[in-house]
Motif scaffolding. Structure first.
Motif, PDB file in Angstrom:
ATOM      1  N   CYS A  74      -4.309 -14.480   5.929  1.00 51.44           N
ATOM      2  CA  CYS A  74      -4.756 -14.320   7.275  1.00 51.44           C
ATOM      3  C   CYS A  74      -3.395 -13.830   7.917  1.00 51.44           C
ATOM      4  CB  CYS A  74      -4.854 -15.725   7.496  1.00 51.44           C
ATOM      5  SG  CYS A  74      -3.600 -16.745   7.423  1.00 51.44           S
ATOM      6  N   ASP A  75      -3.710 -13.804   9.305  1.00 53.76           N
ATOM      7  CA  ASP A  75      -2.799 -13.310  10.281  1.00 53.76           C
ATOM      8  C   ASP A  75      -1.999 -14.345  11.045  1.00 53.76           C
ATOM      9  OD1 ASP A  75      -5.059 -13.867  11.854  1.00 53.76           O
ATOM     10  OD2 ASP A  75      -5.053 -12.243  13.043  1.00 53.76           O
ATOM     11  N   CYS A  76      -2.219 -15.721  10.723  1.00 54.12           N
ATOM     12  CA  CYS A  76      -1.510 -16.589  11.351  1.00 54.12           C
ATOM     13  C   CYS A  76      -0.140 -16.728  11.591  1.00 54.12           C
ATOM     14  CB  CYS A  76      -2.092 -17.914  10.791  1.00 54.12           C
ATOM     15  SG  CYS A  76      -3.959 -18.311  10.481  1.00 54.12           S
ATOM     16  N   GLY A  77       0.738 -16.662  10.319  1.00 59.65           N
ATOM     17  CA  GLY A  77       2.070 -16.828  10.380  1.00 59.65           C
ATOM     18  C   GLY A  77       2.656 -15.717  11.194  1.00 59.65           C
ATOM     19  N   GLU A  78       1.910 -14.481  11.211  1.00 57.57           N
ATOM     20  CA  GLU A  78       2.452 -13.379  11.936  1.00 57.57           C
ATOM     21  C   GLU A  78       2.153 -13.763  13.483  1.00 57.57           C
ATOM     22  OE1 GLU A  78       2.097  -8.551  11.947  1.00 57.57           O
ATOM     23  OE2 GLU A  78       0.341  -9.353  11.154  1.00 57.57           O
ATOM     24  N   GLN A  79       0.935 -13.965  13.724  1.00 62.13           N
ATOM     25  CA  GLN A  79       0.758 -14.569  15.322  1.00 62.13           C
ATOM     26  C   GLN A  79       1.850 -15.544  15.745  1.00 62.13           C
ATOM     27  OE1 GLN A  79      -3.253 -14.316  16.889  1.00 62.13           O
ATOM     28  NE2 GLN A  79      -3.704 -14.843  14.716  1.00 62.13           N
ATOM     29  N   LEU A  80       2.197 -16.329  14.880  1.00 68.01           N
ATOM     30  CA  LEU A  80       3.032 -17.617  15.214  1.00 68.01           C
ATOM     31  C   LEU A  80       4.443 -16.971  15.604  1.00 68.01           C
ATOM     32  CD1 LEU A  80       3.889 -20.733  15.444  1.00 68.01           C
ATOM     33  CD2 LEU A  80       4.592 -20.376  12.851  1.00 68.01           C
ATOM     34  N   HIS A  81       4.967 -16.048  14.678  1.00 66.57           N
ATOM     35  CA  HIS A  81       6.143 -15.628  15.081  1.00 66.57           C
ATOM     36  C   HIS A  81       6.248 -14.421  16.099  1.00 66.57           C
ATOM     37  CE1 HIS A  81       8.583 -17.560  11.944  1.00 66.57           C
ATOM     38  NE2 HIS A  81       7.240 -17.577  11.153  1.00 66.57           N
ATOM     39  N   MET A  82       5.120 -13.625  16.011  1.00 67.41           N
ATOM     40  CA  MET A  82       5.136 -12.888  17.419  1.00 67.41           C
ATOM     41  C   MET A  82       5.083 -13.509  18.785  1.00 67.41           C
ATOM     42  SD  MET A  82       2.040 -10.210  15.695  1.00 67.41           S
ATOM     43  CE  MET A  82       1.948  -9.435  17.363  1.00 67.41           C
ATOM     44  N   ALA A  83       4.411 -14.703  18.796  1.00 73.86           N
ATOM     45  CA  ALA A  83       4.285 -15.386  19.761  1.00 73.86           C
ATOM     46  C   ALA A  83       5.928 -15.892  20.408  1.00 73.86           C
ATOM     47  CB  ALA A  83       3.342 -16.522  19.693  1.00 73.86           C
ATOM     48  N   MET A  84       6.447 -16.595  19.176  1.00 74.78           N
ATOM     49  CA  MET A  84       7.662 -17.057  19.635  1.00 74.78           C
ATOM     50  C   MET A  84       8.689 -15.847  20.069  1.00 74.78           C
ATOM     51  SD  MET A  84       8.506 -19.505  16.455  1.00 74.78           S
ATOM     52  CE  MET A  84      10.249 -20.079  16.720  1.00 74.78           C
ATOM     53  N   GLU A  85       8.391 -14.655  19.757  1.00 77.06           N
ATOM     54  CA  GLU A  85       9.536 -13.471  19.844  1.00 77.06           C
ATOM     55  C   GLU A  85       8.989 -12.952  21.313  1.00 77.06           C
ATOM     56  OE1 GLU A  85      10.590  -8.942  18.157  1.00 77.06           O
ATOM     57  OE2 GLU A  85       8.606 -10.015  17.563  1.00 77.06           O
ATOM     58  N   ARG A  86       7.638 -13.055  21.695  1.00 71.31           N
ATOM     59  CA  ARG A  86       7.308 -12.614  22.934  1.00 71.31           C
ATOM     60  C   ARG A  86       7.807 -13.695  24.076  1.00 71.31           C
ATOM     61  NH1 ARG A  86       2.386  -9.793  23.076  1.00 71.31           N
ATOM     62  NH2 ARG A  86       2.552  -8.289  21.348  1.00 71.31           N
ATOM     63  N   ILE A  87       7.664 -14.963  23.982  1.00 72.83           N
ATOM     64  CA  ILE A  87       8.207 -16.007  24.518  1.00 72.83           C
ATOM     65  C   ILE A  87       9.648 -15.808  24.896  1.00 72.83           C
ATOM     66  CG2 ILE A  87       8.607 -18.533  24.721  1.00 72.83           C
ATOM     67  CD1 ILE A  87       5.783 -18.908  23.499  1.00 72.83           C
ATOM     68  N   ALA A  88      10.460 -15.368  23.779  1.00 72.12           N
ATOM     69  CA  ALA A  88      11.996 -15.269  23.771  1.00 72.12           C
ATOM     70  C   ALA A  88      12.180 -14.341  24.546  1.00 72.12           C
ATOM     71  CB  ALA A  88      12.355 -15.202  22.531  1.00 72.12           C
ATOM     72  N   MET A  89      11.472 -13.033  24.423  1.00 78.65           N
ATOM     73  CA  MET A  89      11.618 -11.890  25.400  1.00 78.65           C
ATOM     74  C   MET A  89      11.419 -12.081  26.884  1.00 78.65           C
ATOM     75  SD  MET A  89      10.192  -9.038  23.275  1.00 78.65           S
ATOM     76  CE  MET A  89       9.972  -7.618  24.346  1.00 78.65           C
ATOM     77  N   ALA A  90      10.256 -13.028  27.135  1.00 81.27           N
ATOM     78  CA  ALA A  90      10.107 -13.300  28.756  1.00 81.27           C
ATOM     79  C   ALA A  90      11.094 -14.492  28.980  1.00 81.27           C
ATOM     80  CB  ALA A  90       8.519 -13.880  28.826  1.00 81.27           C
ATOM     81  N   LYS A  91      11.936 -14.913  28.132  1.00 80.34           N
ATOM     82  CA  LYS A  91      12.837 -16.128  28.596  1.00 80.34           C
ATOM     83  C   LYS A  91      12.053 -17.387  28.934  1.00 80.34           C
ATOM     84  CE  LYS A  91      16.619 -12.893  29.422  1.00 80.34           C
ATOM     85  NZ  LYS A  91      16.751 -12.979  27.746  1.00 80.34           N
ATOM     86  N   ARG A  92      10.760 -17.556  28.868  1.00 82.77           N
ATOM     87  CA  ARG A  92      10.247 -18.714  29.506  1.00 82.77           C
ATOM     88  C   ARG A  92       8.637 -18.773  28.702  1.00 82.77           C
ATOM     89  NH1 ARG A  92       8.413 -19.080  35.591  1.00 82.77           N
ATOM     90  NH2 ARG A  92       6.566 -17.626  34.529  1.00 82.77           N
ATOM     91  N   GLY A  93       8.153 -19.942  28.524  1.00 82.51           N
ATOM     92  CA  GLY A  93       6.904 -19.951  27.771  1.00 82.51           C
ATOM     93  C   GLY A  93       6.764 -21.084  26.928  1.00 82.51           C
ATOM     94  N   VAL A  94       5.641 -21.460  26.446  1.00 78.58           N
ATOM     95  CA  VAL A  94       5.192 -22.489  25.522  1.00 78.58           C
ATOM     96  C   VAL A  94       4.487 -22.163  24.371  1.00 78.58           C
ATOM     97  CG1 VAL A  94       3.908 -24.565  25.509  1.00 78.58           C
ATOM     98  CG2 VAL A  94       5.018 -23.918  27.680  1.00 78.58           C
TER      99      VAL A  94
END
Length: 464
Positions: A74-94
């Motif tokens: 599946c793509d679940c693990g990849e989506q989880l870590h992509m989301a964490m990376e995107r939030i970190a780049m934005a410096k704000r998120g949930v």
């Protein structure tokens, strides 16, 4: 089961939060408990989000195999870590982590579904075969968490329109969808294609490999098809009701499947091509909802040139799932149902393009077959091919409503579920004007059903 907005604050409580340094930066992890079932949901938060607009948010459902073990299915693990990376780049998120493994079916059945996928079923088919819906997740807890965190509006990291619709139903203001394009490889390509085709996911995928082709039809098979076509034409010229052809495959011992609700591929390549040729001869093709749930058929003509018949489903209680492949058919399906079906379900299926046709019920509570044929006749259907399942085939025979039968005999012994058991009208048909043709290793039996009294039934009447 959905939960109203007024219930959420009392159903979900925040327990504790703690600082969590990660490879992507420092987050705060919030722990919540669903008081209905004791499940703990999590929120991974970076930066100040209270009272903020357009907060980058990922609502992620737990996937033990993908998130923890980095499974490639599946793509679940990849989506989880992509989301964490995107939030970190934005410096704000949930990032909200909901404990609803396997689209809500749990880890055990998820692994059972994997075994079915290894046998050729897609992710939706596997869930349906296990008695689940395609997606049983709910998102009220995510909405409650966003409310608790004070998030006013979001940019949602998702490829799933259903998730957007669910969150908006809980009054979450979503101003933008942010896609998460996964890596596509041999292990997950089929899974991702199913998510796009069956669950409306918004992904850019490479073209699927060409579908397997069937076998070539022999002259004998073409001749029998021509004779059936002439028979249908004569029937239509002299009889107002649609011509009904029963067409199904069985093993040498009369089994249609090994166990109820589990599809079994019996026909060879040439027989499958014949099935598609038979579909092209008829105005409509009819199956029961059990066939839709077990096989999720497309009911199209694909293995040779020909027109697609109108798909018709006998579905007394409207159990056809909105994700069924029938909704991708060039002709939107007719769902024949009774007044006992739920109005909200009718509306949801209508939104997917189905024509819901309300008909009277028979003595058993199922759709009346004469009424079904009248409804099809009123819509221009002159011939209908009945392709299954067991209960539907038996009902047409019991009602003496079959005009012709094309039966494929596969050279196998299965010891499973037979097509016919006891005829409720006390009469059993036999075939007359019979022809036998070979289709590869399969034997095709063509004939007209004729009903004669059942001696066993007669003797039971004389000698109770």
């Amino acid at each position: 089961m959905s939960t109203s907005a007024s219930e959420r604050p009392s159903q979900l409580i925040r327990n504790v939060q703690a600082r969590i340094p990660t490879a992507y930066g420092t987050f705060f992890l919030y722990d919540y408990t669903d008081q209905r079932n004791g499940k703990e949901h999590l929120a991974l938060v970076m930066g100040d989000v209270a009272g903020c607009e357009n907060v980058l948010v990922r609502v992620h459902s737990e996937c033990m195999t993908g998130d923890t073990f980095r499974s490639l299915r599946c793509d679940c693990g990849e989506q989880l870590h992509m989301a964490m990376e995107r939030i970190a780049m934005a410096k704000r998120g949930v990032l909200i982590y909901l404990r609803q493994e396997g689209r809500g079916i749990g880890l055990i059945d998820k692994l059972r579904a994997y075994n079915l996928q290894d046998k050729g079923y897609d992710t939706v088919e596997a869930n349906l075969l296990l008695g689940h819906q395609a997606d049983e997740r709910e998102y009220w807890a995510a909405a409650a968490i966003l409310e608790d965190l004070g998030v006013r509006s979001v940019h949602l990291l998702t490829n799933n329109p259903a998730k957007i619709e669910a969150l908006r139903s809980y009054n979450i203001l979503i101003n933008e969808r942010v896609p998460l394009q996964p890596t596509i490889h041999a292990e997950n390509a089929t899974y991702l294609r199913a998510k796009v085709a069956r669950m409306r996911h918004l992904l850019q995928l490479p073209p699927a490999p060409p579908a397997p082709t069937g076998g070539s039809l022999t002259e004998d098979l073409h001749r029998c098809l021509s004779l059936l076509q002439e028979r249908i034409a004569r029937h239509s010229a002299h009889t107002p009701t649609p011509h009904v052809t029963l067409a199904y495959a069985q093993s040498l011992d009369g089994s249609l499947t090994a166990t109820p609700g589990t599809p079994l591929a019996l026909s060879g390549a040439i027989s499958m091509t014949l099935t598609h040729a038979l579909r092209a001869l008829h105005d409509a093709i009819l199956v029961g909802v059990g066939t839709v749930l077990a096989d999720d058929p497309r009911l199209t003509v694909r293995l040779l040139p020909g027109r697609d018949p109108q798909p018709v489903v006998l579905d007394s209680a409207l159990r056809t799932p909105p994700t069924a492949r029938l909704f991708d058919h060039p002709r939107k399906p007719w769902l024949l149902t009774t007044a006992r079906s739920d109005e909200s379900v009718r509306r949801r299926l209508s939104e997917r393009g189905a024509e819901i046709i309300l008909l009277p019920a028979d003595a058993t509570g199922r759709v009346s077959l004469p009424a079904a044929l009248d409804a099809m006749k009123a819509r221009g259907v002159r011939s209908v091919m009945v392709e299954g399942g067991v209960q539907v085939l038996e009902s047409f025979v019991a009602a003496h409503l079959a005009h012709y039968a094309v039966i494929t005999l596969a050279p196998r012994l299965v010891g499973g579920l037979h097509a016919f058991h006891a005829n409720t009208n006390g009469a059993l048909p036999h075939l007359t004007h019979v022809a036998y043709t070979q289709a590869g290793d399969d034997l095709i039996v063509w004939g007209e059903p004729i009903w004669t009294p059942n001696p066993d039934k007669m003797s039971e009447t004389v000698h109770p």
